[in-house]
Motif scaffolding. Structure first.
Motif, PDB file in Angstrom:
ATOM      1  N   ASP A 176      37.420 -16.689  -6.968  1.00  0.00           N
ATOM      2  CA  ASP A 176      37.803 -17.916  -6.283  1.00  0.00           C
ATOM      3  C   ASP A 176      37.848 -19.054  -7.287  1.00  0.00           C
ATOM      4  OD1 ASP A 176      35.117 -18.338  -6.787  1.00  0.00           O
ATOM      5  OD2 ASP A 176      34.495 -18.062  -4.702  1.00  0.00           O
ATOM      6  N   GLU A 177      37.579 -20.250  -6.853  1.00  0.00           N
ATOM      7  CA  GLU A 177      37.647 -21.410  -7.745  1.00  0.00           C
ATOM      8  C   GLU A 177      36.621 -21.336  -8.887  1.00  0.00           C
ATOM      9  OE1 GLU A 177      35.046 -22.184  -4.229  1.00  0.00           O
ATOM     10  OE2 GLU A 177      37.150 -21.578  -4.512  1.00  0.00           O
ATOM     11  N   ASN A 178      35.667 -20.436  -8.769  1.00  0.00           N
ATOM     12  CA  ASN A 178      34.679 -20.264  -9.843  1.00  0.00           C
ATOM     13  C   ASN A 178      35.167 -19.321 -10.943  1.00  0.00           C
ATOM     14  OD1 ASN A 178      32.628 -21.901  -8.613  1.00  0.00           O
ATOM     15  ND2 ASN A 178      32.307 -20.237  -7.137  1.00  0.00           N
ATOM     16  N   GLY A 179      36.270 -18.680 -10.711  1.00  0.00           N
ATOM     17  CA  GLY A 179      36.821 -17.757 -11.706  1.00  0.00           C
ATOM     18  C   GLY A 179      38.009 -17.026 -11.124  1.00  0.00           C
TER      19      GLY A 179
END
Length: 969
Positions: free
Chosen positions: A551-554
């Motif tokens: 997701d937005e973390n990777g």
């Protein structure tokens, strides 16, 4: 793309474009006739003067009007037809023919070889089967191969030293000299012209047995653009296919005997016909040593080859291009050791494929209601809004057969004839698997291959993974290709160690219904070395301690933006195959459709109003500025370089409209920025353009290329083709095609690689790399979900899960785009609809995924813009298509010139500019170049002006002389 289907529509479009010019010429002609009549009232010499002046005036108007059309209205059309083309260099043709043979050497598959019957020392052999004299070289449509200079099967065998029975070949040639037509326009003749066994005389068979004790039987199947192969020959045999209403279902068949039908209702085209069956019976009755050669790209039912002990060997040889049948002789003689492996799963009974009930012709019954506002589109589709349900979800090809067999749904050996990745050799190999080498992002394993036989050969190494599966959780196949490689030529006893590597993220699955992201679930992942998708050699274990959500973390696999739900609208009200409880919904999911009412509107030209989507706060961009820049100034500049805005400010709205509309076989010139005209064209089998009048070497089909499993050859294949494109001064290549073999009946399966997205992706990346390095910008196509030819222009709504779309159908495109981040490739969108959204105007596909997620910077062209009633240019440009593949404007002209539309056009123009200025077309750029044909026009204008002026002087002198004489008298 089809380059012949709409020729008459193009002619009509040109006439419509010149309507004003023709009216002017018509008025001038009427005025001239009137002046000639009125001149009768005048006395000589005034009468002659008036007549001559009226003729001169008419000629002048015609010349000026034609000049206006040539340099304006139809300039771009003429620029394609009359383009300056080079000639093929003999050394490039020779190189292409060498590459085609080398690819086919490694792309032919040996699937049976009892008692090591093959190879054969060159000798006399009998070759049975009409196809031996009329083999399949490629496909039809844009994939046609010119057979005039191609080497056929018999010649290929003879070139390898074999002597073939001429009495048999003459018999077939007399029976029928030409191959039945697979025509986009006029329907398909599916006839298999095979001589009935009863018509072989005893004398012919006796001669054959005296000639040789070896018999080769050649059978073929072909497909092509615009027509899928018949999955039920019943309607073809009785002619009822003509009654369906859409031209893409037309078909006919002529029986070979008056005593029986070649096919019965319910039989598919990929089974033996009765005449073929009786031929095989006859040959096996007369000969103890039989070799079967199947010449076709579509996976035929081959179980019958196990029913005859006389059939010692079987070879699979798809469209072999100009020289590929030399490879057949090379392999038969042992000059080449076969090393090809299947790119698809071959079934014993195709009727049992999970897709079988959901291919072909399906039409909604409430079309008049849902398309009332799109009447033109509906009528052009012969009153049909069609659909196809991708009910199998991610379980395409071996992913289904391996998983379902493991779940106990059926017995594998009873179902599968040849597994994916299967192929035999004249030697034997031993493969050994080392320990896993793991980094934070990748898994590697060394595989040592040893030639344990007596013949030099090459071996393919296949690495698969088995992910952990939770019942009822994310859908997962039990076997998934992860990596592969091919050895060098190994001598007997020689070994080679190969390191196979793949990203850990490759094992993630798209989670459609929970997170809406790719997910790598915690658990044990079995990494397996196999000789095909089913035959296990060894395994290692890879453990994921914690579930990873991309997701937005990777992001996943280098995505520029997070991959998230984009295709909810494409799922529809369809039951999709699930592994849950051992595929308990198999019967329901794979049954024929029962719902024929569409809930929604299929967008056509009549239903799309750009004004509805205009933004009131949009400001009209600057156009027609005089900033003193030209496109060449930005060669090599970053896509986000601020100078692009200054350059784009110079382009006029009219230039934008022309550049976008006239994208067929060219990339039009733009005067305000000194952009040169560039040529683009078909096709998958090499340069093949009736529009440009350019034809090159016929390359073997992409199936053959995929069956090599050799990425170096794939690159060399494209490089060789690129040399010929350069000879013709053509830069854009409408290929490679990377749709999937969803069905064995796909008409363009010859043009696509495989049923597997990973094999397809790696082949695509290699071929694209070769194309780019040779100077082309390839148009990877058809984006996306364009796996069916039937009803392809009948507003065909394609329904699928987002997981299947991403993991299967988009994967080759994704890898090709991500391997070319600098915008040196292009994309061709497709005819079909994704859900009810035309792929060529689908912003979710062309903007959200292609550009925003993957970071694509190149240009997107439509598939052929053929007045189909739904390919709306305004909608296309708003949705992410930059240029229309049309040569005569057609309906491709942008009609909305609002600020919102011009902003979208400006972005499209930038995408086109960015791709073309960074292509080989600008390597030797010379400013101010005028096309040769236009120089001829200007020369003709000058000559006409001199001639008219001279005639005018003569006429006036004559008039003055006669008047002087009349005055004297």
């Amino acid at each position: 793309m089809g380059n012949v289907e709409v020729a008459w529509e193009d002619v009509i479009s040109v006439i419509q474009m010149m309507r004003t010019h023709l009216i002017i010429i018509g008025i001038a002609f009427v005025c001239m006739i009137a002046a000639l009549i009125v001149a009768k009232r005048w006395k000589k010499p005034m009468r002659g003067l008036i007549r001559w002046q009226s003729v001169f005036a008419f000629v002048l108007i015609v010349v000026l009007t034609i000049n206006s059309a040539v340099t304006g209205t139809i300039y771009n059309t003429l620029n394609v037809i009359l383009s300056d083309k080079g000639e093929l260099k003999p050394e490039h043709v020779e190189n292409s023919r060498r590459v085609v043979e080398e690819v086919t050497n490694e792309g032919i598959i040996l699937t049976k070889n009892e008692d090591g019957f093959l190879p054969l020392a060159p000798q006399k052999i009998n070759v049975f089967g009409w196809a031996s004299t009329n083999p399949i070289y490629g496909g039809t449509g844009s994939g046609t191969v010119d057979t005039a200079t191609a080497i056929g099967i018999l010649q290929g065998l003879e070139n390898a030293g074999f002597e073939t029975n001429e009495e048999l070949s003459e018999l077939y040639e007399q029976y029928r000299a030409d191959r039945p037509a697979i025509s986009i326009n006029d329907g398909q003749d599916w006839t298999l012209p095979e001589i009935p066994a009863a018509e072989y005389s005893g004398e012919v068979l006796d001669h054959a047995k005296d000639f040789s004790d070896v018999a080769v039987v050649v059978l073929s199947r072909t497909g092509g653009e615009g027509a899928d192969l018949p999955y039920d020959m019943g309607p073809v045999m009785d002619g009822s296919t003509m009654e369906i209403g859409t031209k893409y279902m037309k078909g006919s068949y002529t029986n070979n005997s008056d005593n029986y039908d070649d096919f019965e209702a319910g039989q598919s085209y990929l089974e033996l016909s009765r005449t073929e069956k009786e031929l095989v019976d006859m040959v096996c009755d007369e000969f103890d040593n039989v070799v079967v050669i199947y010449n076709g790209a579509n996976t035929m039912e081959m179980g019958w080859t196990e029913e005859y002990e006389q059939i010692k060997s079987v070879l699979l040889c798809a469209g072999a291009g100009s020289t590929g049948f030399n490879a057949l002789g090379n392999i038969l003689s042992g000059e080449i050791n076969p090393s090809g492996k299947t790119a698809d799963t071959w079934l014993k009974d195709i009727h049992k494929a999970p897709y079988f009930n959901n291919i072909g012709h399906f039409a909604y019954t409430n079309t008049e209601d849902v398309t009332a506002a799109a009447k033109a589109a509906w009528e052009k589709a012969d009153g049909i809004v069609s659909f196809v349900n991708y009910v199998e979800g991610i379980y395409v090809g071996y992913r289904f057969y391996e998983t379902a067999a493991q779940e106990g749904l059926f017995n594998y050996e009873d179902t599968v004839m040849y597994p994916f990745g299967y192929g035999l050799s004249y030697t034997t190999f031993q493969q050994s698997m080392g320990d896993l080498q793991v980094t934070d992002s990748a898994v590697s394993v060394d595989v040592t291959v040893t030639n344990t036989g007596n013949t030099a050969g090459k071996e393919i190494v296949e690495l698969y993974y088995t992910p952990p599966y939770t019942n009822g959780g994310i859908e997962k196949s039990s076997v998934n290709l992860a990596a592969f490689d091919k050895t060098d030529l190994l001598e007997p006893g020689q070994s080679q160690t190969m390191t196979l590597t793949f990203d850990v993220e490759d094992m993630a699955s798209y989670d459609t219904y929970e997170t809406g992201h790719y997910v790598l679930e915690a658990g044990d992942y079995e990494i397996s070395l196999r000789t095909d998708s089913h035959t296990l050699v060894d395994t290692r274990n890879y453990h994921v301690a914690e579930t990873v959500v991309f997701d937005e973390n990777g992001t996943h696999n280098g995505d520029v933006q997070v991959a998230e739900r984009q295709f909810d609208f494409a799922e529809g009200d369809v039951t999709y195959l699930s592994r849950k409880n051992g595929f308990e919904n198999y019967a329901a999911a794979t049954a024929k459709p029962v719902d024929f009412e569409l809930d929604g509107i299929v967008q056509g030209n009549g239903t799309y109003d750009p004004a509805v989507f205009n933004h009131a706060d949009d400001v009209m961009p600057v156009t027609g500025a005089k900033n003193g820049m030209e496109l060449y100034d930005l060669r090599g500049a970053d896509y986000d370089d601020p100078r692009w805005e200054s350059l784009l400010d110079q382009v006029t709205v009219d230039e934008m409209v022309e550049l976008i509309a006239f994208g067929g076989h060219q990339n039009a010139a733009v005067g305000s920025v000194n952009k040169i005209r560039i040529l683009d064209t078909d096709g998958p089998a090499g340069v093949n353009s009736s529009t440009l009048g350019a034809f090159g070497t016929g390359f073997c089909s992409e199936v053959v290329l995929a069956q090599t499993w050799n990425l170096d050859l794939a690159k060399e294949y494209a490089e060789a083709m690129g040399l010929e494109f350069a000879d013709f001064h053509i830069v854009g290549w409408y290929a490679p095609s990377m749709n999937m073999h969803r069905s064995a009946f796909g008409g363009r399966d010859f043009e696509y690689y495989s049923e597997d997205s990973v094999l397809s992706a790696k082949m695509a990346v290699a071929e694209v790399e070769g194309a780019v390095e040779s100077g082309m910008y390839p148009f990877i196509k058809h984006f996306a979900l364009n796996e069916q030819e039937i009803n392809r222009n009948a507003l065909c709504c394609t329904w699928s899960t987002e997981q299947a779309i991403r993991e299967i159908y988009l994967k080759p495109f994704e890898e090709a785009v991500k391997s070319n981040p600098d915008g040196k490739i292009a994309v061709m969108s497709s005819y079909n609809f994704i859900g009810t959204d035309w792929a060529g105007g689908c912003a979710a596909l062309l903007k959200n995924v292609l550009r925003e997620e993957w970071g694509f910077k190149g240009m997107v062209i439509s598939d052929y813009f053929g007045n189909y009633g739904y390919m709306d240019a305004d909608r296309a440009v708003r949705g992410g298509t930059d240029m229309m593949l049309g040569t005569a404007g057609n309906e491709a002209i942008m009609t909305d010139l609002s600020a919102t539309s011009v902003i979208a056009m400006r972005q499209a123009v930038k995408n086109i500019f960015y791709t073309t200025v960074n292509s080989s077309a600008y390597e030797n750029y010379v400013p101010g170049t005028i096309p040769n044909w236009l120089k001829i026009v200007y020369g003709a204008d000058l000559a006409a002006a001199v001639l008219l002026a001279g005639l005018e002087i003569l006429v006036i002198r004559g008039y003055l002389k006669k008047r002087k004489i009349d005055s004297a008298e």
